[in-house]
Design an enzyme around this catalytic site. Structure first.
Site, PDB file in Angstrom:
ATOM      1  N   TYR A 197     -17.906  36.273  43.770  1.00  0.00           N
ATOM      2  CA  TYR A 197     -17.801  37.059  45.002  1.00  0.00           C
ATOM      3  C   TYR A 197     -18.812  38.201  45.054  1.00  0.00           C
ATOM      4  O   TYR A 197     -19.412  38.428  46.088  1.00  0.00           O
ATOM      5  CB  TYR A 197     -16.365  37.591  45.174  1.00  0.00           C
ATOM      6  N   GLU A 203      -8.820  31.892  37.352  1.00  0.00           N
ATOM      7  CA  GLU A 203      -9.107  33.313  37.143  1.00  0.00           C
ATOM      8  C   GLU A 203      -8.118  34.012  36.212  1.00  0.00           C
ATOM      9  O   GLU A 203      -7.403  34.944  36.621  1.00  0.00           O
ATOM     10  CB  GLU A 203      -9.149  34.035  38.497  1.00  0.00           C
ATOM     11  N   ASN A 235     -16.063  31.219  39.956  1.00  0.00           N
ATOM     12  CA  ASN A 235     -15.685  31.849  41.224  1.00  0.00           C
ATOM     13  C   ASN A 235     -16.535  33.103  41.340  1.00  0.00           C
ATOM     14  O   ASN A 235     -16.413  34.018  40.515  1.00  0.00           O
ATOM     15  CB  ASN A 235     -14.202  32.238  41.231  1.00  0.00           C
ATOM     16  N   GLU A 240     -15.303  28.701  43.792  1.00  0.00           N
ATOM     17  CA  GLU A 240     -14.946  29.588  44.912  1.00  0.00           C
ATOM     18  C   GLU A 240     -16.135  30.475  45.255  1.00  0.00           C
ATOM     19  O   GLU A 240     -16.818  30.982  44.354  1.00  0.00           O
ATOM     20  CB  GLU A 240     -13.778  30.538  44.567  1.00  0.00           C
ATOM     21  N   HIS A 251      -2.422  28.510  39.565  1.00  0.00           N
ATOM     22  CA  HIS A 251      -3.086  29.520  40.397  1.00  0.00           C
ATOM     23  C   HIS A 251      -2.052  30.614  40.684  1.00  0.00           C
ATOM     24  O   HIS A 251      -1.686  30.864  41.823  1.00  0.00           O
ATOM     25  CB  HIS A 251      -3.649  28.883  41.665  1.00  0.00           C
ATOM     26  N   ARG A 278     -10.401  21.280  46.471  1.00  0.00           N
ATOM     27  CA  ARG A 278      -9.734  21.942  45.344  1.00  0.00           C
ATOM     28  C   ARG A 278      -8.487  22.629  45.879  1.00  0.00           C
ATOM     29  O   ARG A 278      -8.578  23.526  46.727  1.00  0.00           O
ATOM     30  CB  ARG A 278     -10.673  22.959  44.687  1.00  0.00           C
TER      31      ARG A 278
HETATM   32  O1  IFM Z   1      -7.750  34.405  47.551  1.00  0.00           O
HETATM   33  C1  IFM Z   1      -8.342  34.587  46.310  1.00  0.00           C
HETATM   34  C2  IFM Z   1      -8.078  33.391  45.419  1.00  0.00           C
HETATM   35  O2  IFM Z   1      -6.730  33.134  45.276  1.00  0.00           O
HETATM   36  C3  IFM Z   1      -8.664  33.648  44.049  1.00  0.00           C
HETATM   37  N1  IFM Z   1     -10.027  34.054  44.124  1.00  0.00           N
HETATM   38  C4  IFM Z   1     -10.387  35.085  45.067  1.00  0.00           C
HETATM   39  C5  IFM Z   1      -9.823  34.773  46.438  1.00  0.00           C
HETATM   40  C6  IFM Z   1     -10.182  35.899  47.420  1.00  0.00           C
HETATM   41  O3  IFM Z   1      -9.621  37.104  47.001  1.00  0.00           O
END
Ligand code: IFM
Length: 446
Positions: free
Chosen positions: A290, A162, A288, A349, A117, A73
């Protein structure tokens, strides 16, 4: 158990890895302008060279081949393709992605391009950026240009990356490009991005491509059992998650009155818009993930929530809490809340920043990242065991790269990059991911 066709991948984004900002007729992006502002990015770093993926992509494809990846990706830089954001197409810029896609296919890796992006052409920002409704239509035109060139070889696309983060960091708080500080007045940028998604999705599907969007999603936890904390958590969930899922999957916006936002997002939603957004049904939802978010009632006037710390867990170098089970919780909640409206999910992600310094032998022992990835992949597998249809996992990121306002201070890569020499050194996590993919393939006789 993850199925035979499960796709293991890595993710990157154009401004974070490409460099080559003055090559082959590329136009200015909002990030070129923002990063040049004194104090905007840590240490004055910029994406002007970063990993030089623009020139070194054959070496990077070699690294991906070494991993045995199923998918890559990456994002297409709109200002490389249309330097002014509309009108004339820059064949040389588009040619880069043409070669990249061919190189990936030769290596047996499926390309998964993201069309936006965060690197909007500066000319469009000067015309209002995502605050301007017109930008949605320019985005659909640009999607058509890219699909005309790559659509014969690209099976699926991610429209936006995002949109929540772009709205909040870029337009509300001003800590990312374009650096505007509109606070709650930034809400129209959510709608215009989603409208752009819907218009582009139609174009991409007409070209025979599948369409996804990559949303940054977080399971929201109330800080206590109190009604006030529960109400604050629900408001935050509406802003972060449901504002970007309900229109796509259900054709309506959630109730945002806790933010003082009247229905119709302050007049930006016009008749027919929601039909456009939901009308080209998603073929897949990119997630995505985290970390989860812990929310308490506000302690001061302003926003209807306050973020509370998550304690008792490890934290990444960025200070983000590590809660792998949050991924399972999130995926299971998506299935519970959206039911049949939820398309197959791909984790587009997931990853962590760590302090990675090569040892005397040159090796980078990033044991923290290996634990992080292993635990999140286990959580993903647990969600699959609970019935969620997950088709792939793309770790962020292949290479250490330009981490937006943090510049080069946060390293997320499986591959260490020395930003002086641009030398790439696979970390221990690279070897671990390679072995994980090989073992998965062997189990499925591939
Ligand atoms: O680096 C970023 C990415 O561009 C978008 N998602 C989170 C990642 C880590 O912060």
């Amino acid at each position: 158990m993850l199925g035979k066709e499960f796709c293991w991948g890595v993710s990157t984004a154009a401004y974070q890895v490409e460099g080559g900002v003055n090559e082959d007729g590329r136009g200015l992006s909002v990030w070129d302008v923002f990063a040049a502002r004194p104090g905007a990015v840590k240490n004055g770093d910029t994406g002007a060279t970063t990993c030089d993926h623009y020139r070194r992509f054959p070496e990077d494809i070699g690294l991906m081949r070494g991993l045995g990846l199923g998918g890559y990706r990456f994002s297409v830089a709109w200002p490389r393709v249309q330097p002014s954001g509309s009108g004339p197409v820059n064949a040389a810029g588009l040619g880069f992605y043409d070669r990249l896609v061919d190189g990936l296919l030769e290596a047996g890796i499926v390309p998964l391009p993201t069309l936006f992006h965060w690197d909007l052409p500066q000319v469009l920002e000067e015309a209002g950026g995502w605050m301007a409704r017109e930008t949605a239509f320019r985005f659909a035109d640009y999607a058509g240009v890219v699909a005309d060139c790559l659509g014969d070889r690209v099976p699926a696309w991610v429209t936006l990356n995002e949109p929540f983060i772009h709205m909040v960091f870029g337009y509300a708080l001003g800590v990312h490009a374009p650096g505007r500080t509109l606070m709650l007045d930034a809400m129209p940028t959510a709608h215009h991005q989603l409208l752009g998604h819907g218009l582009a999705a139609q174009v991409l599907q007409e070209h025979g491509g599948q369409v996804m969007i990559a949303n940054n999603l977080t399971p929201v936890r109330a800080a206590s059992d109190s009604d006030a904390d529960a109400a604050a958590a629900s408001a935050y969930d509406a802003l972060h998650n449901r504002m970007f899922l309900d229109p796509l999957l259900c054709g309506r916006y959630p109730d945002l009155t806790a933010f003082g936002v009247p229905p119709g997002l302050g007049g930006s939603v016009r008749d027919g818009d929601l039909e456009v957004i939901a009308g080209a049904p998603l073929d897949g939802l990119g997630v995505n993930y985290y970390n989860p978010t812990r929310i308490a009632a506000p302690t001061a006037p302003g926003l209807p929530f306050a973020e509370a710390a998550i304690e008792g867990v490890p934290h990444t170098a960025f200070g983000w809490p590590v809660v792998p089970d949050g991924l399972r919780e999130l995926l299971v909640a998506l299935k519970r809340d959206y039911g049949h409206a939820l398309p197959p999910v791909t984790v587009t992600e997931n990853g962590c920043s760590t302090v990675d310094v090569p040892g005397e032998d040159g090796a980078v022992d990033d044991a923290f990242r290996i634990r992080y990835l292993a635990d999140h992949i286990d959580a993903l597998a647990a969600a699959v065991a609970e019935g969620v249809d997950v088709r792939g996992y793309y770790t962020w990121s292949l290479l250490d790269n330009f981490e937006w306002a943090e510049g080069f201070s946060q390293r997320f890569g499986l591959v260490h990059v020395d930003f002086e020499t641009l030398r790439r050194t696979p970390k221990a996590s690279y070897l671990w991911y390679r072995d994980l993919i090989a073992a998965h393939r062997a189990r499925h006789g591939r």
